[in-house]
Design a protein around this motif. Structure first.
Motif, PDB file in Angstrom:
ATOM      1  N   ASP A 134      39.515  46.562  48.259  1.00 34.70           N
ATOM      2  CA  ASP A 134      40.666  46.420  47.378  1.00 34.70           C
ATOM      3  C   ASP A 134      40.354  45.734  46.061  1.00 34.70           C
ATOM      4  O   ASP A 134      41.203  45.621  45.200  1.00 34.70           O
ATOM      5  N   VAL A 135      39.169  45.163  45.968  1.00 36.90           N
ATOM      6  CA  VAL A 135      38.880  44.389  44.749  1.00 36.90           C
ATOM      7  C   VAL A 135      37.625  44.928  44.073  1.00 36.90           C
ATOM      8  O   VAL A 135      36.786  45.570  44.704  1.00 36.90           O
ATOM      9  N   THR A 136      37.490  44.565  42.805  1.00 41.61           N
ATOM     10  CA  THR A 136      36.264  44.896  42.080  1.00 41.61           C
ATOM     11  C   THR A 136      35.430  43.637  41.934  1.00 41.61           C
ATOM     12  O   THR A 136      35.923  42.519  42.105  1.00 41.61           O
ATOM     13  N   MET A 137      34.185  43.870  41.605  1.00 41.06           N
ATOM     14  CA  MET A 137      33.297  42.729  41.419  1.00 41.06           C
ATOM     15  C   MET A 137      33.821  41.799  40.338  1.00 41.06           C
ATOM     16  O   MET A 137      33.788  40.586  40.463  1.00 41.06           O
ATOM     17  N   GLY A 138      34.334  42.406  39.286  1.00 41.92           N
ATOM     18  CA  GLY A 138      34.879  41.617  38.190  1.00 41.92           C
ATOM     19  C   GLY A 138      36.017  40.730  38.658  1.00 41.92           C
ATOM     20  O   GLY A 138      36.095  39.549  38.300  1.00 41.92           O
ATOM     21  N   GLN A 139      36.850  41.284  39.514  1.00 45.03           N
ATOM     22  CA  GLN A 139      37.984  40.494  40.001  1.00 45.03           C
ATOM     23  C   GLN A 139      37.497  39.303  40.843  1.00 45.03           C
ATOM     24  O   GLN A 139      38.036  38.200  40.744  1.00 45.03           O
TER      25      GLN A 139
ATOM     26  N   ARG B 222      37.918  32.994  35.238  1.00 43.55           N
ATOM     27  CA  ARG B 222      37.906  33.649  33.937  1.00 43.55           C
ATOM     28  C   ARG B 222      37.135  34.956  34.059  1.00 43.55           C
ATOM     29  O   ARG B 222      36.422  35.163  35.044  1.00 43.55           O
ATOM     30  N   VAL B 223      37.249  35.767  33.065  1.00 49.94           N
ATOM     31  CA  VAL B 223      36.499  37.016  33.078  1.00 49.94           C
ATOM     32  C   VAL B 223      35.144  36.745  32.451  1.00 49.94           C
ATOM     33  O   VAL B 223      35.041  36.241  31.339  1.00 49.94           O
ATOM     34  N   LEU B 224      34.127  37.053  33.184  1.00 46.63           N
ATOM     35  CA  LEU B 224      32.794  36.845  32.635  1.00 46.63           C
ATOM     36  C   LEU B 224      32.337  38.153  32.010  1.00 46.63           C
ATOM     37  O   LEU B 224      32.171  39.156  32.686  1.00 46.63           O
ATOM     38  N   THR B 225      32.171  38.123  30.711  1.00 49.32           N
ATOM     39  CA  THR B 225      31.756  39.353  30.063  1.00 49.32           C
ATOM     40  C   THR B 225      30.251  39.399  29.922  1.00 49.32           C
ATOM     41  O   THR B 225      29.597  40.363  30.300  1.00 49.32           O
ATOM     42  N   ASP B 226      29.696  38.314  29.431  1.00 51.60           N
ATOM     43  CA  ASP B 226      28.278  38.343  29.099  1.00 51.60           C
ATOM     44  C   ASP B 226      27.485  37.399  29.989  1.00 51.60           C
ATOM     45  O   ASP B 226      27.648  36.198  29.935  1.00 51.60           O
ATOM     46  N   TYR B 227      26.697  37.950  30.807  1.00 54.15           N
ATOM     47  CA  TYR B 227      25.878  37.135  31.702  1.00 54.15           C
ATOM     48  C   TYR B 227      24.695  36.505  30.995  1.00 54.15           C
ATOM     49  O   TYR B 227      24.347  35.371  31.228  1.00 54.15           O
ATOM     50  N   PHE B 228      24.055  37.283  30.159  1.00 52.59           N
ATOM     51  CA  PHE B 228      22.775  36.850  29.615  1.00 52.59           C
ATOM     52  C   PHE B 228      22.846  36.667  28.110  1.00 52.59           C
ATOM     53  O   PHE B 228      23.561  37.391  27.434  1.00 52.59           O
ATOM     54  N   PRO B 229      22.117  35.696  27.615  1.00 51.98           N
ATOM     55  CA  PRO B 229      22.071  35.534  26.167  1.00 51.98           C
ATOM     56  C   PRO B 229      21.351  36.729  25.530  1.00 51.98           C
ATOM     57  O   PRO B 229      20.655  37.485  26.205  1.00 51.98           O
TER      58      PRO B 229
END
Lengths: 539, 438, 339, 333
Positions: free
Chosen positions: A250-255, A263-270
């Motif tokens: 029922d969920v996505t990894m993002g969720q 919070r929503v993590l957009t950028d993992y890596f510099p």
């Protein structure tokens, strides 16, 4: 635990876990509260585990996962709340009581004894016996039977000393131990942390088999990909509280990540290194060898992050330790800034401004009983043995420097004089990093810099590593997590069997790396486990 | 913390038992002591004709009496010694004090106070001889001087081909094994034993007697099987030593003077009998024995004890010691506290004798002479040659007094050299004993 | 090295013997024992004061074994606690306590033997229990806990007895002086204790659990073992062996004095013998047969030194050097294996 | 868990800070204080400066020995050889000096060098041969004592000249109206401060603590592990030599000097909060531990307890103190 600068996590409304499967839970925790002096480790946690289900528990470090598992396994007693086993309330006073009720736990650090045989380890505390005399024949028969169930009887000799086995073999022994307990509930705390990717496959296979036998599996991991591959349900924890339990589908990894960190993590890596950052060649290995490493040729440039990929035991760590002088190269040359020189001991490496963030921070990186202050300054102090400078210890100057460094890597702690043993894993890792910032290290080797730490600390450490490279340091980074290697490296070196078997540009795919790392490209394949060496009779 | 409480209870109970065992009820003990002492005197008096028989009867009562006496004497019930006191032995020692050597013209180390001849023809043997010696240890200066003297004596006898010395390092268990080894080796013609403790070595000596002639000296054993037992005063030297020092204090101190008794450690027979010899005399005297303390023969501890006693009682006028090795340390405590020197008994060590001469002390040095180590070898030779020997061989036990002090002061000798060694005329004196030529 | 190694089928007898030795798991300390044995023969040949080689004198060799009894029995107990990663410094004082207690309780009367022995073993069990409880429940470091308990025993003992007290009956002295055929009873008892120790450690659950507890207290606890009980039990066993040694000592001496244990240096020597025998201070490894060899080394040296008439102080120096070298040889050897 | 700031203390007021400091102060200081009060109640003259200084000078050798032992203990080792070093220092000094005042200085220097050699052997055996220090120093215990006694033939020979003995016996007269200010106390203060600086104010000390805490991490942080470890043993043995010089001065020549001091120094250090097996320890607290033990002996003596019971009480107190420390450590977690 950390006072987050982020927005407050939105509590996720509890969705009733009814639906497709209405199997009654085998184990249920109700309103568990566990306090440690000064900390509420678990606050009103309720969760249920159904048989034949892989139930993932995720959360940042310090979220309370491990404490919850220890409560379930009887290692901690809850201050409030109760446990229900098959609907009946139970109280476990001791791990053995939980074990007897069919709850087994595989801890992150192996709970095995290297100086005992495989069979003694598996049946520790439950040896078949008559009048207290162990029946070693029966013990061996039992062990073989359990190993056969796991289809591992060829892999492991029951009479072998555990210390002679590989890490993956030891993992199998751990699972065999749990199975032999006739476990109804199997708790696995980060089972893949020490495994290379293809070894994970074996484990995954095993978990599917266990599930088919109707065992409830509680699976703790930081690796969300695995969680989504394996689990039917996922529970997210944060700051000692349960955020929510949902069917994985029922969920996505993002969720899930959002639930974990709020919070929503957009950028993992510099951002990766730009060409203008990458400077001249600073360190070169030519045909360097020792017992574990063979004919290593490697060039490292300042401003560049070189990722080192490879399976466990491929020589990644041996390479780091050889460069740093822990187990030095015996032949070949190392050219440092144009000067040929092999480093013979770590002290020499430190003097030449090398830094080494070790794989295991607790046993190799930190002096746990000492305050943050002393840990941060330790390497610097080894460089300041001149009497005049030595006296700076304890002065205002020194303390300011340590504080500045700790702030730079964003250590969260009550104070600089708190002992590092009381910090969370992420903060401990930051202290290790600060230690090397103190010496302005120009060559930095990271061995699993983010193992077992939470997402937030991970990002912070990644930023710091890139920053160091930008500032002109030579960076070598070893990691078992391919996304990390791919995301961070400007160049990837792959190792296999003590050799460098290939070099790939940054941004290469996981498949390319794995092909080299597993030895497909080299005409050989080393299985999960080498045959047990040197079987020893029990006695 | 349940186990904590249980444990505390157990430990507390153990401690209380011990306190009771130590004689917490000191006050009435003093009165009992007097009564008991009187009874003992009676008992001893009645049985005077037949000492042997009376001893057995008296021992039970005596032990009670003396233990109470010691409590009355000791500060708050010093440890009680019962095994080593015998009224008969004490009186025998006092009787010996009046005896003169029967062969006054011979050197002191072959003199005897009584004739107790035994025949040894059964042991007669032709030289060369192998003499074996099981030594309790050379772990204190007295034994070092004695052993050196013994070796020098062995060198005087060409008929001794081999001299086998086995050192038990002060360990009873080891000495038993050593004696068994020597007997089993089958090479010894005679065995000389200086036992580590009287009682523990008795079985081993009894066993050895069955195989070969044995000479025992220094400390005794509780068996008659050895050919000869060599000791000053024939085994009563301890009583005399203690008595000599105590008598000097009693004679030279005013009434109510504060006296401290410094002992090494409890339970060693030669030392216990010394204290026994002094204790009776102190009990009868009007001296005030303020403390009986054990200093382990350690200068530092002795100094601490004396310093504390001076602080606590204001002044100490007399010091009685059961061994003199720490006498100088005790005297230094007075120097350091700015107090006048006490009346003291030491022993025949050079550092004490030198100090005595320099500072003009009021002092006496009873001795347990090291020349008996020579006598043991001589007795062994006499046995192997089939000559008659005395058993017990009661050597004289001279004391050093103001009158003969100058004769024994030898500043060229080491500080813990024991002057009463009878070794001045032996070859290689003084170098062999660690001294320098005068 | 590998280039000229012979084919496997043609390995020399020496190589086969070496492999057999390695596979047989004989503790390597027996190698040291053999070396010291050979050195003893050479020393005896060169410096010996007797005409014949003492090594070939059966009585003397028996005495070497008898010399090992006292230390050997207590060292077996010490091995138990050291496998459990603990240490016991109180044994010397407990030996004194037993020796004095035995002669006091028996007081020369053969009827008193059995209940006295039981009472003394009871005291041993209590002392072991107190040691174990202090270490496992109150978390006092074992070195300090047992040192403290030792001091307490010493104090109480000296307060109650300052002297030889009573004596054991002659029949009890058979323990020390009797023999069955050529074999002294005491030596048989020593071997019996070692064998029982071996059996407990290697064949019984308790042994397996003790190794586990010593190897890693945490692992053992999480595997459901009651590590506190196990370690306490090991301490009880150790104290019981100390009582046995005390009984042997007193039967040899006929009467016990408060200093027999400490004068015998049973605390430090039992630790040294155990370590020389291959039991590590960190626990989880070792065994009683190794310890026996460690003890035999000490008594062999004692006898050899006696036979060649060496100075007592030189003896101390040599003994110290041998302790260091033996253990050094060990650790260096295991490092090479590990590398 | 907060971000770190410069002012880490949450307590603001001065009184609050003092209270906090007193509350977190090592309990050994309170133990010592209580014992001191006990002694003074029993024997009021004890507190007179002259008498107290006599007591301090007597306590100086064990206190120094304990301070030295702390260095080895925090490095994760034990030094059982200190008692033997004290004994041999006294015996060999007497032989070498032989009552010749001209020799005092070089004899003392030679003894210090000898101590350094013993420490070097202890350290090198531990560091390179990897022999556990408990066993290594047990070996040197026998060796050092054996050498001393072998040299002297078992009985002390020679005299210590007065200018050698003054260190343990005499003092500066007429200072502050005191009868005598003992040199031993001066040495105690000077060496105590030096050792305190070394362990708590110099980088060396932090490296030593790190080594005791986690040798591998220390090595990987560039600490010269062997050098630091060996130097801890050297420091320990050399302070033992100083203690030997003081004891020889105080009591004169005797082979009994120094017996049993190894265990006493370890117990005192533990009483002062030193953690066995390394990583934690403090010089002043350990010295306070040694002082507390000495005060305890005095008190028990003054109470008239028989000597044997003093051992028992000493045992009880050591266990109690360590159990309390373990208990409060558990509570604070």
């Amino acid at each position: 635990m950390a006072e987050s600068f982020l927005t407050e996590a939105q509590p996720v409304t509890e969705t009733s876990s009814s639906g497709a499967n209405d199997v009654p839970p085998v184990l249920e925790a109700q309103n568990i509260v566990k306090r440690f002096p000064g900390v509420v480790a678990l606050n009103d946690v309720s969760v249920a585990f159904a048989p034949g289900e892989v139930h993932a528990v995720v959360g940042e470090n310090g979220a309370g996962k491990s404490t919850l598992m220890k409560v379930l396994a009887g290692a901690h007693r809850p201050d409030e709340g109760r446990l229900l086993l098959n609907g009946e309330p139970v109280i476990f006073n001791h791990p053995s009581a939980a074990q007897a009720s069919g709850i087994s736990i595989i801890y992150q650090e192996f709970n095995l004894l290297p100086d005992r045989t495989v069979m003694e380890n598996i049946y520790l505390g439950r040896e078949p016996h008559r009048f207290g005399i162990v029946d070693y024949k029966q013990l061996e028969v039992n062990t073989r039977r359990v190993l056969r169930e796991l289809e591992a009887e060829k892999l492991i000799d029951p009479r072998a000393m555990l210390g002679t086995l590989s890490v993956a073999q030891q993992q199998v022994v751990e699972i065999a131990k749990a199975i032999s307990l006739d476990a109804k509930v199997l708790i696995m705390d980060e089972p893949t942390a020490a495994l290379a990717t293809h070894e994970v496959a074996v484990l995954t296979d095993l978990i599917h088999r266990l599930r088919a036998r109707g065992i409830a599996i509680i699976y703790i991991s930081h690796r969300l990909i695995e969680v989504f591959e394996l689990s039917q349900k996922v529970t997210v924890m944060k700051d000692g509280e349960l955020i929510g339990t949902k069917p994985t589908s029922d969920v996505t990894m993002g969720q899930v990540v959002e639930m974990m960190v709020g919070r929503v993590l957009t950028d993992y890596f510099p951002e990766r290194g730009r060409p203008e950052d990458i400077g001249p060649m600073a360190l070169r290995l030519e045909n360097a060898s020792n017992k574990m490493l063979h004919n290593i040729d490697l060039e490292l440039r300042s401003g560049e992050i070189v990722g080192v990929a490879g399976l466990q035991g491929s020589g990644r760590t041996a390479l780091a330790q050889a460069i740093f002088g822990v187990d030095p190269f015996e032949t070949g040359t190392m050219v440092i800034q144009g000067e040929p020189r092999l480093l013979r001991k770590p002290a020499e490496a430190v003097r030449r401004r090398f830094g080494y963030v070790t794989e295991d921070r607790k046993t190799e990186g930190l002096t746990l009983k000492q305050p943050i202050n002393d840990n941060v300054l330790l390497t610097l102090r080894t460089l300041q043995n001149k009497l005049a400078r030595a006296f700076r210890n304890g002065t205002r100057n020194d303390k300011d420097l340590a504080l500045e460094l700790a702030q730079r890597v964003d250590v969260r702690a009550p104070g600089m004089d708190s002992e590092v043993q009381y910090l969370s894993g992420g903060n401990q890792q930051k202290v290790v990093l600060a230690k090397w910032l103190a010496t302005d290290a120009s060559v930095l080797i990271f061995d699993e810099p983010t193992r077992g730490i939470d997402v937030e600390a991970k990002a912070s450490i990644h930023d710091r590593i890139r920053e160091l490279a930008r500032a002109g340091a030579v960076v070598m980074m070893i990691s078992s997590e391919l996304p990390e290697i791919i995301g961070m490296s400007d160049r990837v070196v792959v190792m296999w069997d003590g050799r460098i078997v290939g070099e790939l540009p940054g941004g290469s795919s996981e498949a390319e790396i794995m092909q080299l790392a597993t030895g497909f490209a080299n005409g050989g394949f080393e299985g999960v486990a080498a045959p047990a060496s040197n079987p020893q009779p029990a006695g | 913390m349940k186990p904590f409480r249980i444990l505390f209870f157990v430990l507390a109970a153990m401690l209380m038992v011990a306190l009771v065992a130590c004689g917490g009820g000191a006050p009435p003990a003093a009165q009992q002591a007097e009564q008991a002492a009187q009874q003992v005197e009676q008992a001893a008096g009645e049985a005077a004709q037949d000492v042997e028989k009376a001893a057995d009867e008296a021992v039970a009562e005596v032990s009670e009496a003396t233990s109470s006496t010691s409590e009355a004497l000791g500060s708050e019930g010093a440890a009680v010694a019962t095994e080593f006191y015998s009224q008969a032995d004490y009186e025998a020692a006092l009787r010996m004090r009046d005896l003169k050597p029967l062969n006054p013209d011979d050197p002191v180390w072959v003199q005897y106070l009584e004739e107790n001849w035994v025949d040894t023809t059964q042991y007669k043997k032709d030289p060369p001889y192998t003499v074996c010696f099981s030594n309790a240890g050379v772990n204190n200066p007295w034994r070092v001087v004695g052993y050196t003297t013994m070796q020098a004596e062995v060198d005087l006898h060409p008929e001794i081909e081999k001299f086998i010395h086995v050192d038990a390092e002060g360990n009873d268990e080891k000495q038993i094994s050593d004696i068994q080894d020597l007997v089993a080796g089958g090479n010894c013609d005679i065995l000389i034993v200086s036992p580590n403790t009287t009682k523990a070595l008795t079985p081993a000596v009894e066993e050895a007697c069955k195989s070969l002639p044995v000479i025992v000296f220094d400390r005794g054993v509780q068996t008659d099987c050895p050919v000869a037992f060599v000791q000053p005063f024939g085994g009563f030297a301890g009583y005399n030593f203690g008595y000599e020092g105590a008598k000097f204090l009693v004679d030279n101190l005013p009434a109510k003077a504060n006296v401290i008794a410094l002992r090494i450690l409890p339970g060693v027979d030669v030392l216990e009998t010394r204290w026994a010899g002094a204790r009776n005399l102190f009990a009868e005297s009007d001296l005030n024995v303020v403390a009986v303390e054990f200093g382990d023969g350690n200068n530092d501890k002795v100094k601490t004890i004396v310093t504390d006693a001076i602080q606590k009682y204001g002044h100490i006028d007399g010091v009685w010691m059961d061994a003199g090795a720490t006498a100088v340390a005790a005297l230094e405590a007075f120097e350091d506290a700015g107090q006048p020197y006490p009346v003291i008994n030491g022993e025949d060590q050079q550092d004490f004798l030198v100090k005595w001469q320099q500072e003009g002390l009021t002092a006496i040095a009873p001795t347990f002479p090291t020349f008996q180590w020579r006598t043991a070898v001589i007795a062994a030779m006499m046995t192997l040659k089939g000559e008659r020997v005395n058993d017990p061989w009661a050597l004289p036990q001279p004391a050093i007094t103001q009158a003969n002090l100058d004769q024994y002061v030898q500043p060229n000798m080491p500080p813990l050299f024991y002057a009463m060694c009878g070794c001045e005329t032996m070859p290689d004196f003084p170098q062999r004993w660690g001294g320098t030529a005068p | 090295m590998a280039a000229i190694s012979p084919p496997a089928s043609q390995t020399s007898a020496f190589d086969r013997a070496r492999h057999w030795l390695r596979d047989s798991r004989i503790p390597p300390v027996y190698g040291i024992l053999v070396i010291i044995f050979l050195v003893s023969i050479v020393l005896d040949l060169v410096f010996g004061i007797d005409d014949q080689l003492y090594i070939f004198n059966r009585t003397i060799m028996t005495n070497v074994l008898v010399r090992s009894v006292a230390l050997g029995i207590v060292a077996v107990g010490q091995t138990f606690v050291m496998i459990g990663a603990s240490i016991d410094l109180s044994v010397a004082y407990l030996i004194s306590l037993t020796a004095v207690g035995a002669s006091f309780l028996m007081n020369g009367n053969p009827d008193n033997i059995w209940w006295s022995v039981l009472v003394l073993i009871g005291i041993g069990v209590v002392v072991g229990f107190v040691n174990g409880t202090l270490i496992t429940r109150l978390k006092v470091n074992s070195l300090i806990a047992t040192l403290g308990v030792g001091l307490i025993i010493k104090g109480l003992l000296n307060a109650a007895f300052d002297n030889f007290a009573g004596s054991v009956p002659a029949s009890f002295q058979t323990f020390a002086y009797g023999s069955i055929g050529p074999m002294p009873i005491s030596v048989l008892v020593l071997f019996l204790v070692v064998a029982v120790g071996w059996f407990i450690l290697r064949r019984m659950r308790f042994g397996a659990h003790l190794y586990a507890t010593g190897g890693s207290e945490e692992v053992a606890r999480l595997s459901g073992l009651r590590t506190e009980r196990i370690l306490t039990m090991a301490h009880i066993i150790c104290s019981t062996t100390a009582v046995l040694t005390g009984l042997f000592v007193v039967s040899r001496l006929r009467s016990g004095a408060p200093w027999v244990g400490t004068d015998g240096l049973y605390d430090l020597e039992s630790i040294a013998a155990t370590v020389i025998g291959g039991t590590t201070l960190s626990g989880g490894r070792g065994g009683v047969w190794g310890t026996l060899a460690g003890v035999l080394i000490f008594s062999l040296l004692d006898t050899t030194f006696n036979q060649i008439g060496i100075n007592a102080y030189m003896k101390q120096i040599l003994r110290g050097a041998i302790i260091i070298l033996a253990v050094g040889f060990y650790t260096v050897r295991s490092m090479r294996e590990a590398a | 868990m907060t971000q770190l700031t410069a002012t880490t203390s949450t307590v603001e007021s001065l009184a609050g800070r003092i209270w906090h400091r007193l509350r977190t102060l090592n309990p050994v200081y309170y133990i010592a204080l209580v014992l001191l009060i006990g002694v003074v109640v029993q024997n009021p003259v004890f507190i007179q400066p002259d008498n107290f200084l006599v007591f301090l000078s007597r306590s100086a050798p064990p206190m120094l020995l304990t301070a030295g032992q702390v260095f080895v203990l925090v490095s994760g080792g034990f030094d059982l050889s200190v008692g033997s070093v004290v004994t041999s220092t006294v015996i060999i000094s007497a032989i070498l000096a032989n009552n010749d005042p001209g020799t005092t200085w070089w004899v003392i220097l030679l003894m210090l060098a000898g101590g350094a050699v013993v420490g070097l052997v202890n350290g090198m055996v531990t560091a390179y041969l990897k022999v556990p220090s408990l066993i290594a120093t047990l070996g040197t215990l026998l060796i050092v004592r054996g050498i001393g006694l072998f040299w002297s033939g078992g009985a002390p020979r020679g005299y210590l000249p007065d200018n050698f003995r003054m260190w343990g016996r005499r003092g500066i007269t007429g200072l502050f109206g005191l009868r005598e200010f003992p040199y031993a106390v001066i040495l105690l203060i000077v060496i105590g401060v030096l050792l305190w600086l070394l362990l708590h104010r110099l980088n060396y000390g932090r490296q030593l603590l790190a080594l005791g805490d986690n040798p591998r991490a220390a090595r990987l942080s560039g600490v010269n592990v062997n050098l630091v470890r060996i130097s801890a043993f050297v420091i320990c043995s050399m302070t033992a030599v100083v203690a030997g010089v003081l004891l020889g001065g105080r009591g004169g020549v005797s082979i009994e000097t120094g017996t049993g001091m190894e265990m006493q120094s370890i117990a005192a250090a533990v009483l002062g909060g030193t953690m066995l097996l390394g990583g934690r320890g403090s010089v002043p607290a350990a010295m306070a531990g040694a002082l507390a033990l000495e005060l305890l002996f005095s008190l028990l003596n003054l109470l008239g307890l028989p000597k044997p019971l003093r051992d028992a009480v000493q045992g009880l107190i050591i266990i109690g103190a360590v159990a309390y420390a373990a208990y409060s450590a558990k509570r604070n977690r």
